[in-house]
Write a protein that holds these residues in place. Structure first.
Motif, PDB file in Angstrom:
ATOM      1  N   ASP A   1      71.896  31.047  16.114  1.00  0.00           N
ATOM      2  CA  ASP A   1      73.060  31.867  15.786  1.00  0.00           C
ATOM      3  C   ASP A   1      73.693  31.341  14.504  1.00  0.00           C
ATOM      4  OD1 ASP A   1      75.609  30.150  16.384  1.00  0.00           O
ATOM      5  OD2 ASP A   1      74.349  29.863  18.148  1.00  0.00           O
ATOM      6  N   GLY A   2      74.521  32.177  13.902  1.00  0.00           N
ATOM      7  CA  GLY A   2      75.064  31.846  12.599  1.00  0.00           C
ATOM      8  C   GLY A   2      75.941  30.612  12.566  1.00  0.00           C
ATOM      9  N   ARG A   3      76.812  30.469  13.540  1.00  0.00           N
ATOM     10  CA  ARG A   3      77.709  29.316  13.564  1.00  0.00           C
ATOM     11  C   ARG A   3      76.920  28.014  13.670  1.00  0.00           C
ATOM     12  NH1 ARG A   3      82.221  28.014  11.562  1.00  0.00           N
ATOM     13  NH2 ARG A   3      83.000  30.074  12.187  1.00  0.00           N
ATOM     14  N   SER A   4      75.929  27.991  14.557  1.00  0.00           N
ATOM     15  CA  SER A   4      75.098  26.793  14.709  1.00  0.00           C
ATOM     16  C   SER A   4      74.321  26.505  13.429  1.00  0.00           C
ATOM     17  CB  SER A   4      74.126  26.966  15.877  1.00  0.00           C
ATOM     18  OG  SER A   4      74.818  27.117  17.097  1.00  0.00           O
ATOM     19  N   ALA A   5      73.878  27.563  12.754  1.00  0.00           N
ATOM     20  CA  ALA A   5      73.136  27.389  11.507  1.00  0.00           C
ATOM     21  C   ALA A   5      74.012  26.738  10.440  1.00  0.00           C
ATOM     22  CB  ALA A   5      72.625  28.738  11.009  1.00  0.00           C
ATOM     23  N   PHE A   6      75.231  27.218  10.319  1.00  0.00           N
ATOM     24  CA  PHE A   6      76.135  26.671   9.309  1.00  0.00           C
ATOM     25  C   PHE A   6      76.468  25.212   9.616  1.00  0.00           C
ATOM     26  CE2 PHE A   6      80.588  26.289   7.591  1.00  0.00           C
ATOM     27  CZ  PHE A   6      80.196  26.172   6.268  1.00  0.00           C
ATOM     28  N   GLU A   7      76.736  24.914  10.883  1.00  0.00           N
ATOM     29  CA  GLU A   7      77.050  23.539  11.269  1.00  0.00           C
ATOM     30  C   GLU A   7      75.853  22.620  11.034  1.00  0.00           C
ATOM     31  OE1 GLU A   7      78.314  23.970  15.292  1.00  0.00           O
ATOM     32  OE2 GLU A   7      80.328  24.693  14.753  1.00  0.00           O
ATOM     33  N   ALA A   8      74.641  23.123  11.329  1.00  0.00           N
ATOM     34  CA  ALA A   8      73.436  22.322  11.099  1.00  0.00           C
ATOM     35  C   ALA A   8      73.227  22.067   9.610  1.00  0.00           C
ATOM     36  CB  ALA A   8      72.216  23.030  11.686  1.00  0.00           C
ATOM     37  N   ALA A   9      73.535  23.067   8.793  1.00  0.00           N
ATOM     38  CA  ALA A   9      73.393  22.896   7.346  1.00  0.00           C
ATOM     39  C   ALA A   9      74.345  21.818   6.831  1.00  0.00           C
ATOM     40  CB  ALA A   9      73.656  24.223   6.633  1.00  0.00           C
ATOM     41  N   LEU A  10      75.581  21.846   7.302  1.00  0.00           N
ATOM     42  CA  LEU A  10      76.549  20.838   6.876  1.00  0.00           C
ATOM     43  C   LEU A  10      76.106  19.438   7.290  1.00  0.00           C
ATOM     44  CD1 LEU A  10      79.954  22.585   7.696  1.00  0.00           C
ATOM     45  CD2 LEU A  10      78.842  22.361   5.463  1.00  0.00           C
ATOM     46  N   LYS A  11      75.500  19.335   8.461  1.00  0.00           N
ATOM     47  CA  LYS A  11      75.068  18.030   8.972  1.00  0.00           C
ATOM     48  C   LYS A  11      73.801  17.526   8.281  1.00  0.00           C
ATOM     49  CE  LYS A  11      73.527  15.699  13.199  1.00  0.00           C
ATOM     50  NZ  LYS A  11      73.247  15.857  14.654  1.00  0.00           N
ATOM     51  N   GLU A  12      72.809  18.400   8.129  1.00  0.00           N
ATOM     52  CA  GLU A  12      71.494  17.978   7.635  1.00  0.00           C
ATOM     53  C   GLU A  12      71.339  18.073   6.121  1.00  0.00           C
ATOM     54  OE1 GLU A  12      69.392  16.519   9.437  1.00  0.00           O
ATOM     55  OE2 GLU A  12      70.144  16.959  11.449  1.00  0.00           O
ATOM     56  N   ARG A  13      72.160  18.895   5.472  1.00  0.00           N
ATOM     57  CA  ARG A  13      72.117  19.075   4.019  1.00  0.00           C
ATOM     58  C   ARG A  13      70.684  19.365   3.541  1.00  0.00           C
ATOM     59  NH1 ARG A  13      77.095  17.478   2.265  1.00  0.00           N
ATOM     60  NH2 ARG A  13      76.439  17.575   0.083  1.00  0.00           N
ATOM     61  N   PRO A  14      70.091  20.463   4.016  1.00  0.00           N
ATOM     62  CA  PRO A  14      68.698  20.773   3.655  1.00  0.00           C
ATOM     63  C   PRO A  14      68.562  21.178   2.189  1.00  0.00           C
ATOM     64  CG  PRO A  14      69.682  22.634   4.768  1.00  0.00           C
ATOM     65  CD  PRO A  14      70.685  21.512   4.859  1.00  0.00           C
ATOM     66  N   ASP A  15      67.345  21.051   1.677  1.00  0.00           N
ATOM     67  CA  ASP A  15      67.065  21.545   0.326  1.00  0.00           C
ATOM     68  C   ASP A  15      67.021  23.069   0.324  1.00  0.00           C
ATOM     69  OD1 ASP A  15      66.406  18.993  -1.240  1.00  0.00           O
ATOM     70  OD2 ASP A  15      65.123  18.803   0.528  1.00  0.00           O
ATOM     71  N   VAL A  16      66.483  23.633   1.418  1.00  0.00           N
ATOM     72  CA  VAL A  16      66.361  25.087   1.542  1.00  0.00           C
ATOM     73  C   VAL A  16      66.794  25.514   2.942  1.00  0.00           C
ATOM     74  CG1 VAL A  16      64.734  27.026   1.656  1.00  0.00           C
ATOM     75  CG2 VAL A  16      64.512  25.322  -0.159  1.00  0.00           C
ATOM     76  N   ALA A  17      67.584  26.576   3.010  1.00  0.00           N
ATOM     77  CA  ALA A  17      67.968  27.177   4.291  1.00  0.00           C
ATOM     78  C   ALA A  17      67.390  28.586   4.340  1.00  0.00           C
ATOM     79  CB  ALA A  17      69.485  27.224   4.435  1.00  0.00           C
ATOM     80  N   ILE A  18      66.590  28.862   5.366  1.00  0.00           N
ATOM     81  CA  ILE A  18      66.029  30.199   5.573  1.00  0.00           C
ATOM     82  C   ILE A  18      66.868  30.860   6.658  1.00  0.00           C
ATOM     83  CG2 ILE A  18      63.990  31.511   6.251  1.00  0.00           C
ATOM     84  CD1 ILE A  18      62.295  29.138   5.311  1.00  0.00           C
TER      85      ILE A  18
END
Length: 208
Positions: free
Chosen positions: A35-52
């Motif tokens: 889901d979108g909220r989990s995706a955003f929180e995961a991005a903030l935590k993991e700081r990926p090079d690419v988010a799909i």
């Protein structure tokens, strides 16, 4: 090691993406989200090079996730992924800050190329949409200039979605959706859903 986040509300889609991406040496899936909220929180935590990120996600849309990522994680590139074939959606995605846009049906042949482009800080838009986004209304009635959001609402109405359904997908109020729909109908000079469908076909927002 290049770090990738995958966000889609379908388990099978995420598994398929992971299987394709993990074939490439040096790439690592650091997080998945349904889901979108989990995706955003995961991005903030993991700081990926690419988010799909899937365009239509529960809790936060792909556009909202993209805007949040570009605000807080300037080094993370975003690929918007969708089942809907539309240059309107491509334009919405790019305006939100995504650097790549890909239709799910093209994933097998274009996904790796799209992610490679993002790793190199280059844009990538699936072949059929390159140079097309933002100009679909010209295909049918060039003098009519709908806003990107009006075109998106027209497309979804023509595909059979209700105002409530469109509002849920776009994370907007029903009143806002009704306003965009009424504005588009006024500009197009139509007074029925059938009129919107005819325009959507002429403008190639949907398939006939």
């Amino acid at each position: 090691m290049k770090r990738i986040l995958i966000a889609d509300d379908h388990d099978a889609v995420r598994s398929g993406l992971r299987a394709v991406l993990e074939q490439r040496p040096g790439w690592m899936i650091v997080a998945e989200a349904s889901d979108g909220r989990s995706a955003f929180e995961a991005a903030l935590k993991e700081r990926p090079d690419v988010a799909i990120v899937d365009f239509f996600m529960p809790r936060m849309t792909g556009l909202e996730i993209t805007r949040g990522i570009k605000k807080h994680l300037r080094e993370t590139e975003v690929l918007i992924f969708t089942a809907h074939e539309s240059g309107v959606l491509a334009q919405e995605a790019l305006q939100a800050g995504a650097r790549a846009f890909l239709v799910k049906s093209d994933a097998n042949k274009l996904l790796l190329a799209a992610v490679e482009a993002l790793m190199a800080r280059k844009p990538f838009v699936g072949g059929r949409f390159w140079g097309q986004s933002g100009r679909e209304d010209e295909a049918g009635e060039g003098h009519v200039k709908l806003s990107p959001r009006e075109r998106l609402v027209v497309k979804l109405v023509a595909e059979g979605y209700s105002n409530k359904g469109i509002s849920a997908m776009l994370s907007s109020s029903v009143k806002t959706t009704e306003t965009h729909r009424a504005s588009a109908m006024g500009k197009l000079g139509v007074n029925s859903i059938a009129g919107l469908v005819r325009y959507a076909i002429r403008a190639k927002l949907i398939e006939e």
